[in-house]
Motif scaffolding. Structure first.
Motif, PDB file in Angstrom:
ATOM      1  N   ALA A 140       0.814  -1.222   0.000  1.00 28.56           N
ATOM      2  CA  ALA A 140       0.000   0.000   0.000  1.00 28.56           C
ATOM      3  C   ALA A 140       0.847   1.272   0.000  1.00 28.56           C
ATOM      4  O   ALA A 140       0.464   2.274  -0.613  1.00 28.56           O
ATOM      5  CB  ALA A 140      -0.931  -0.001   1.211  1.00 28.56           C
ATOM      6  N   LEU A 141       2.005   1.239   0.654  1.00 27.76           N
ATOM      7  CA  LEU A 141       2.824   2.453   0.783  1.00 27.76           C
ATOM      8  C   LEU A 141       3.295   3.001  -0.563  1.00 27.76           C
ATOM      9  O   LEU A 141       3.108   4.196  -0.846  1.00 27.76           O
ATOM     10  CB  LEU A 141       4.008   2.184   1.708  1.00 27.76           C
ATOM     11  N   PRO A 142       3.909   2.191  -1.439  1.00 28.88           N
ATOM     12  CA  PRO A 142       4.306   2.759  -2.736  1.00 28.88           C
ATOM     13  C   PRO A 142       3.117   3.184  -3.595  1.00 28.88           C
ATOM     14  O   PRO A 142       3.241   4.113  -4.391  1.00 28.88           O
ATOM     15  CB  PRO A 142       5.095   1.608  -3.401  1.00 28.88           C
ATOM     16  N   ILE A 143       1.962   2.530  -3.404  1.00 30.98           N
ATOM     17  CA  ILE A 143       0.761   2.954  -4.132  1.00 30.98           C
ATOM     18  C   ILE A 143       0.406   4.376  -3.726  1.00 30.98           C
ATOM     19  O   ILE A 143       0.142   5.237  -4.581  1.00 30.98           O
ATOM     20  CB  ILE A 143      -0.424   2.014  -3.834  1.00 30.98           C
ATOM     21  N   LEU A 144       0.406   4.641  -2.433  1.00 35.79           N
ATOM     22  CA  LEU A 144       0.065   5.972  -1.933  1.00 35.79           C
ATOM     23  C   LEU A 144       1.092   7.014  -2.371  1.00 35.79           C
ATOM     24  O   LEU A 144       0.728   8.134  -2.749  1.00 35.79           O
ATOM     25  CB  LEU A 144      -0.037   5.944  -0.406  1.00 35.79           C
ATOM     26  N   LEU A 145       2.377   6.654  -2.322  1.00 40.31           N
ATOM     27  CA  LEU A 145       3.425   7.590  -2.737  1.00 40.31           C
ATOM     28  C   LEU A 145       3.270   7.966  -4.207  1.00 40.31           C
ATOM     29  O   LEU A 145       3.393   9.141  -4.579  1.00 40.31           O
ATOM     30  CB  LEU A 145       4.806   6.971  -2.492  1.00 40.31           C
ATOM     31  N   ARG A 146       2.983   6.979  -5.038  1.00 45.65           N
ATOM     32  CA  ARG A 146       2.797   7.272  -6.459  1.00 45.65           C
ATOM     33  C   ARG A 146       1.473   7.991  -6.706  1.00 45.65           C
ATOM     34  O   ARG A 146       1.393   8.890  -7.552  1.00 45.65           O
ATOM     35  CB  ARG A 146       2.863   5.971  -7.266  1.00 45.65           C
ATOM     36  N   LEU A 147       0.435   7.585  -5.973  1.00 42.81           N
ATOM     37  CA  LEU A 147      -0.880   8.184  -6.172  1.00 42.81           C
ATOM     38  C   LEU A 147      -0.846   9.698  -5.970  1.00 42.81           C
ATOM     39  O   LEU A 147      -1.474  10.455  -6.710  1.00 42.81           O
ATOM     40  CB  LEU A 147      -1.879   7.554  -5.199  1.00 42.81           C
ATOM     41  N   PHE A 148      -0.073  10.144  -4.961  1.00 40.79           N
ATOM     42  CA  PHE A 148       0.019  11.582  -4.682  1.00 40.79           C
ATOM     43  C   PHE A 148       1.208  12.243  -5.369  1.00 40.79           C
ATOM     44  O   PHE A 148       1.330  13.472  -5.346  1.00 40.79           O
ATOM     45  CB  PHE A 148       0.109  11.813  -3.166  1.00 40.79           C
ATOM     46  N   GLY A 149       2.078  11.432  -5.988  1.00 46.91           N
ATOM     47  CA  GLY A 149       3.256  11.994  -6.643  1.00 46.91           C
ATOM     48  C   GLY A 149       3.156  12.070  -8.147  1.00 46.91           C
ATOM     49  O   GLY A 149       3.988  12.717  -8.798  1.00 46.91           O
ATOM     50  N   ILE A 150       2.139  11.459  -8.734  1.00 49.55           N
ATOM     51  CA  ILE A 150       1.973  11.452 -10.189  1.00 49.55           C
ATOM     52  C   ILE A 150       1.688  12.861 -10.709  1.00 49.55           C
ATOM     53  O   ILE A 150       0.922  13.617 -10.108  1.00 49.55           O
ATOM     54  CB  ILE A 150       0.817  10.506 -10.603  1.00 49.55           C
ATOM     55  N   ASP A 151       2.301  13.191 -11.829  1.00 48.12           N
ATOM     56  CA  ASP A 151       2.016  14.461 -12.503  1.00 48.12           C
ATOM     57  C   ASP A 151       0.811  14.243 -13.426  1.00 48.12           C
ATOM     58  O   ASP A 151       0.955  13.913 -14.608  1.00 48.12           O
ATOM     59  CB  ASP A 151       3.233  14.909 -13.304  1.00 48.12           C
ATOM     60  N   TYR A 152      -0.377  14.400 -12.873  1.00 44.24           N
ATOM     61  CA  TYR A 152      -1.594  14.120 -13.630  1.00 44.24           C
ATOM     62  C   TYR A 152      -1.789  15.075 -14.801  1.00 44.24           C
ATOM     63  O   TYR A 152      -2.505  14.759 -15.763  1.00 44.24           O
ATOM     64  CB  TYR A 152      -2.809  14.171 -12.704  1.00 44.24           C
ATOM     65  N   SER A 153      -1.136  16.235 -14.749  1.00 42.21           N
ATOM     66  CA  SER A 153      -1.283  17.206 -15.836  1.00 42.21           C
ATOM     67  C   SER A 153      -0.656  16.712 -17.139  1.00 42.21           C
ATOM     68  O   SER A 153      -0.926  17.260 -18.206  1.00 42.21           O
ATOM     69  CB  SER A 153      -0.660  18.544 -15.436  1.00 42.21           C
ATOM     70  N   ALA A 154       0.169  15.676 -17.039  1.00 42.09           N
ATOM     71  CA  ALA A 154       0.836  15.145 -18.231  1.00 42.09           C
ATOM     72  C   ALA A 154      -0.083  14.243 -19.056  1.00 42.09           C
ATOM     73  O   ALA A 154       0.285  13.824 -20.161  1.00 42.09           O
ATOM     74  CB  ALA A 154       2.088  14.377 -17.831  1.00 42.09           C
ATOM     75  N   TYR A 155      -1.255  13.949 -18.519  1.00 47.31           N
ATOM     76  CA  TYR A 155      -2.185  13.035 -19.193  1.00 47.31           C
ATOM     77  C   TYR A 155      -3.563  13.673 -19.309  1.00 47.31           C
ATOM     78  O   TYR A 155      -3.932  14.554 -18.525  1.00 47.31           O
ATOM     79  CB  TYR A 155      -2.312  11.722 -18.415  1.00 47.31           C
ATOM     80  N   SER A 156      -4.326  13.176 -20.270  1.00 49.33           N
ATOM     81  CA  SER A 156      -5.719  13.610 -20.388  1.00 49.33           C
ATOM     82  C   SER A 156      -6.546  12.893 -19.331  1.00 49.33           C
ATOM     83  O   SER A 156      -6.150  11.838 -18.809  1.00 49.33           O
ATOM     84  CB  SER A 156      -6.262  13.285 -21.776  1.00 49.33           C
TER      85      SER A 156
END
Length: 286
Positions: free
Chosen positions: A109-125
């Motif tokens: 769960a920990l890396p999921i949460l880290l990526r979930l809040f760290g993803i640059d969502y603006s790079a995708y539609s």
């Protein structure tokens, strides 16, 4: 009894009497079907993914989603055909979990949460993001249903101890990803993926055991892949988009791999070792 009924009973009896090689056959057949499926819509895939796998919702659907969606449906149909749906696949585990198995839940769960809040969502539609998460859930469903569901059940029906059940299901899970060699990935990259997927498979088994139901392994697996794809911008590649949260996900993933191999040693128990003998002793309908 009609020939159809006899055949159906024979089919179920075959799978109810577990054996590791039957689990291997099931995995190999699934891998073959999965590898061949994209050929059915190769034209649409080439067109949709011309600008990259995660360039649009259509590129994700045709390049990644359709095989696992169809694969999930086929596996559910197989599970129904042998009488294992919903019980025993999606009911309470026959072997109780132990407190230390919650370590697996935390490490996944920990890396999921880290990526979930760290993803640059603006790079995708928005469509790409939604389709990636939908596809991820089907990846979790197909791969967990196959390896932690069907393979585990077949191994348990053969009377194996749970450490062997966990190890074989993780090994076959890693086998699913060996096909990446066919996509042109290097042996080193695929080798690293196999090590990771084996350890991840062990942790998925522990999550299933400690939560008591396969569905939680499906959910956590279904969140692992899409967050990884969006964080790195690809499949089994090093991410180019980095920030503090995504950087921290790296060492946590390394710890996850180490824990998978170590925790396997401590798995104990046996689900129902006498099931195969009981099935053999039942009278055949005629």
């Amino acid at each position: 009894m009609s020939d159809i009924t006899t055949t159906e009973n024979g089919w179920r009896r075959f799978w109810n009497k577990g054996a590791w090689w039957k689990a291997l056959i099931l995995v190999l057949v699934y891998v073959a079907i999965y590898q061949l499926m994209p050929a059915l819509w190769v034209g649409a895939t080439e067109s949709a993914t011309a600008d990259g796998m995660f360039s649009s919702a259509a590129s994700v659907l045709f390049g990644l989603g359709l095989p696992v969606i169809v694969g999930s449906l086929l596996l559910l149909a197989f599970a129904w055909s042998v009488g294992w749906l919903p019980k025993p696949l999606f009911t309470r585990q026959p072997v109780p979990g132990r407190w230390w198995m919650w370590i697996a839940v935390v490490l996944v769960a920990l890396p999921i949460l880290l990526r979930l809040f760290g993803i640059d969502y603006s790079a995708y539609s928005a469509g790409t993001i939604v389709m990636t998460f939908v596809t991820g859930l089907f990846i979790g469903l197909s791969e967990e249903l196959l390896t932690r569901g069907l393979v585990v059940e077949i191994m348990r029906r053969a009377g194996h101890r749970e450490w062997a059940v966990a190890a074989v299901s993780a090994l076959f899970f890693a086998l699913l990803h060996s096909g990446n060699l066919l996509s042109g990935q290097s042996i080193v990259t695929v080798g690293g993926t196999l090590v990771y997927t084996f350890a991840f498979g062990v942790l998925m088994y522990l999550i299933m055991r400690v939560t008591g139901n396969l569905i939680w392994a499906v959910v956590l697996h279904g969140l692992t892949d899409p967050t990884t794809f969006l964080a790195t911008g690809g499949i089994d590649v090093e991410g180019t988009r980095t920030n503090t949260l995504l950087t921290l996900a790296g060492p946590v993933t390394t710890l996850l791999i180490i824990a998978g191999f170590v925790l396997l040693i401590f798995i104990r128990g046996r689900a129902y070792p006498e099931l195969a003998k009981t099935a053999e002793a039942q009278p055949t309908a005629g």
